[in-house]
Design a protein around this motif. Structure first.
Motif, PDB file in Angstrom:
ATOM      1  N   SER A  64       0.815  -1.217   0.000  1.00 55.23           N
ATOM      2  CA  SER A  64       0.000   0.000   0.000  1.00 55.23           C
ATOM      3  C   SER A  64       0.850   1.269   0.000  1.00 55.23           C
ATOM      4  O   SER A  64       0.342   2.348  -0.302  1.00 55.23           O
ATOM      5  N   SER A  65       2.145   1.137   0.302  1.00 55.80           N
ATOM      6  CA  SER A  65       3.042   2.283   0.159  1.00 55.80           C
ATOM      7  C   SER A  65       3.791   2.222  -1.172  1.00 55.80           C
ATOM      8  O   SER A  65       4.251   3.241  -1.678  1.00 55.80           O
ATOM      9  N   HIS A  66       3.896   1.052  -1.765  1.00 58.45           N
ATOM     10  CA  HIS A  66       4.605   0.826  -3.020  1.00 58.45           C
ATOM     11  C   HIS A  66       3.806   1.318  -4.228  1.00 58.45           C
ATOM     12  O   HIS A  66       4.310   2.086  -5.058  1.00 58.45           O
ATOM     13  N   VAL A  67       2.567   0.891  -4.333  1.00 58.99           N
ATOM     14  CA  VAL A  67       1.750   1.115  -5.523  1.00 58.99           C
ATOM     15  C   VAL A  67       1.402   2.587  -5.780  1.00 58.99           C
ATOM     16  O   VAL A  67       1.410   3.018  -6.937  1.00 58.99           O
ATOM     17  N   PRO A  68       1.117   3.407  -4.774  1.00 53.93           N
ATOM     18  CA  PRO A  68       0.780   4.811  -5.064  1.00 53.93           C
ATOM     19  C   PRO A  68       1.859   5.561  -5.851  1.00 53.93           C
ATOM     20  O   PRO A  68       1.539   6.488  -6.608  1.00 53.93           O
ATOM     21  N   GLY A  69       3.115   5.176  -5.724  1.00 49.57           N
ATOM     22  CA  GLY A  69       4.170   5.811  -6.512  1.00 49.57           C
ATOM     23  C   GLY A  69       3.970   5.625  -8.007  1.00 49.57           C
ATOM     24  O   GLY A  69       4.289   6.517  -8.805  1.00 49.57           O
ATOM     25  N   TYR A  70       3.416   4.488  -8.388  1.00 53.11           N
ATOM     26  CA  TYR A  70       3.145   4.224  -9.804  1.00 53.11           C
ATOM     27  C   TYR A  70       1.887   4.948 -10.263  1.00 53.11           C
ATOM     28  O   TYR A  70       1.858   5.505 -11.361  1.00 53.11           O
ATOM     29  N   VAL A  71       0.872   4.946  -9.425  1.00 53.15           N
ATOM     30  CA  VAL A  71      -0.373   5.640  -9.779  1.00 53.15           C
ATOM     31  C   VAL A  71      -0.095   7.139  -9.943  1.00 53.15           C
ATOM     32  O   VAL A  71      -0.475   7.756 -10.938  1.00 53.15           O
ATOM     33  N   GLY A  72       0.604   7.725  -8.966  1.00 57.99           N
ATOM     34  CA  GLY A  72       0.871   9.155  -8.987  1.00 57.99           C
ATOM     35  C   GLY A  72       1.877   9.589 -10.032  1.00 57.99           C
ATOM     36  O   GLY A  72       1.909  10.752 -10.421  1.00 57.99           O
ATOM     37  N   SER A  73       2.694   8.668 -10.505  1.00 59.16           N
ATOM     38  CA  SER A  73       3.728   9.003 -11.492  1.00 59.16           C
ATOM     39  C   SER A  73       3.400   8.490 -12.887  1.00 59.16           C
ATOM     40  O   SER A  73       4.283   8.451 -13.749  1.00 59.16           O
ATOM     41  N   TYR A  74       2.151   8.118 -13.126  1.00 56.97           N
ATOM     42  CA  TYR A  74       1.825   7.553 -14.436  1.00 56.97           C
ATOM     43  C   TYR A  74       2.257   8.477 -15.574  1.00 56.97           C
ATOM     44  O   TYR A  74       2.823   8.013 -16.573  1.00 56.97           O
ATOM     45  N   ASP A  75       2.031   9.766 -15.443  1.00 61.63           N
ATOM     46  CA  ASP A  75       2.390  10.696 -16.526  1.00 61.63           C
ATOM     47  C   ASP A  75       3.893  10.664 -16.815  1.00 61.63           C
ATOM     48  O   ASP A  75       4.306  10.756 -17.971  1.00 61.63           O
ATOM     49  N   LYS A  76       4.710  10.516 -15.775  1.00 58.13           N
ATOM     50  CA  LYS A  76       6.168  10.427 -15.966  1.00 58.13           C
ATOM     51  C   LYS A  76       6.533   9.127 -16.683  1.00 58.13           C
ATOM     52  O   LYS A  76       7.407   9.113 -17.553  1.00 58.13           O
ATOM     53  N   PHE A  77       5.849   8.040 -16.325  1.00 58.71           N
ATOM     54  CA  PHE A  77       6.103   6.768 -17.003  1.00 58.71           C
ATOM     55  C   PHE A  77       5.635   6.842 -18.456  1.00 58.71           C
ATOM     56  O   PHE A  77       6.313   6.360 -19.362  1.00 58.71           O
ATOM     57  N   SER A  78       4.494   7.472 -18.671  1.00 54.40           N
ATOM     58  CA  SER A  78       3.964   7.632 -20.021  1.00 54.40           C
ATOM     59  C   SER A  78       4.941   8.423 -20.895  1.00 54.40           C
ATOM     60  O   SER A  78       5.152   8.089 -22.063  1.00 54.40           O
ATOM     61  N   ALA A  79       5.558   9.458 -20.321  1.00 52.55           N
ATOM     62  CA  ALA A  79       6.532  10.260 -21.060  1.00 52.55           C
ATOM     63  C   ALA A  79       7.747   9.440 -21.474  1.00 52.55           C
ATOM     64  O   ALA A  79       8.445   9.792 -22.433  1.00 52.55           O
ATOM     65  N   LYS A  80       8.001   8.329 -20.775  1.00 50.73           N
ATOM     66  CA  LYS A  80       9.113   7.434 -21.120  1.00 50.73           C
ATOM     67  C   LYS A  80       8.642   6.257 -21.986  1.00 50.73           C
ATOM     68  O   LYS A  80       9.361   5.278 -22.146  1.00 50.73           O
TER      69      LYS A  80
END
Length: 176
Positions: A64-80
């Motif tokens: 529950s502390s791991h996954v929010p980093g991916y949800v909140g950073s989706y736009d950064k991942f999308s840019a890559k």
């Protein structure tokens, strides 16, 4: 509790994944997303560049502390170049959907999947025995960068509670 966590850590360290960089993600293992009665997502048939993130269990504190980093950073991942992010837990679909709601994930490109039988997790060789703490076999914590069904990068934690090499910021910084 500490001894159970240490036991889990040692069991994960003993497991050797069958997938590695260059491996093909196996197809034919449909996983549940929105419908608890019907598996509809086959991770072996994804097009483009995607992330598959394996977690030991919905609602567990490290997950529950791991996954929010991916949800909140989706736009950064999308840019890559990342098209979609798939969170895979060996839980039932009711648990993964409730977890998605609890984490307030409204990002349509982040999918919470229930590998309720562990079939996909076992097929990629990233399961481990977590019966002492979580009641059954679970997924190791990993992130696979998958491009047109081929693993281009793989990050696997040495201990189930750890969120180091699989942390969103770390994976983002390592994306090729």
């Amino acid at each position: 509790m500490a001894s159970l966590v240490n036991t889990l850590a040692s069991k994960v360290a003993e497991a050797i994944p069958s997938i590695k960089e260059g491996s093909t993600i196996p197809s034919g293992y449909a996983i549940k997303e929105d419908n608890p009665e019907q598996a509809t997502v086959d991770l072996g048939k994804l097009a483009g560049k995607n992330l598959i993130i394996g977690v030991p269990g919905a609602f567990t504190p490290p997950c529950s502390s791991h996954v929010p980093g991916y949800v909140g950073s989706y736009d950064k991942f999308s840019a890559k170049g990342i098209k979609d992010i798939y969170i895979v837990a060996v839980n039932d679909a009711f648990a993964t959907q409730a977890w998605k709601e609890k984490l307030d994930s409204k990002q349509p490109n982040v999918h919470f999947l229930a590998d309720d039988t562990g079939a996909f997790t076992n097929a990629v060789g990233l399961g481990f025995d977590a019966t002492g703490l979580l009641g059954n076999a679970r997924s190791q914590r990993y992130v696979a960068v998958v491009e047109n069904n081929s693993v281009s990068q793989l990050f696997v934690e040495q201990a189930a509670p750890d969120v180091k090499v699989t942390a969103a910021d770390h994976v983002l910084s390592q994306l090729k």
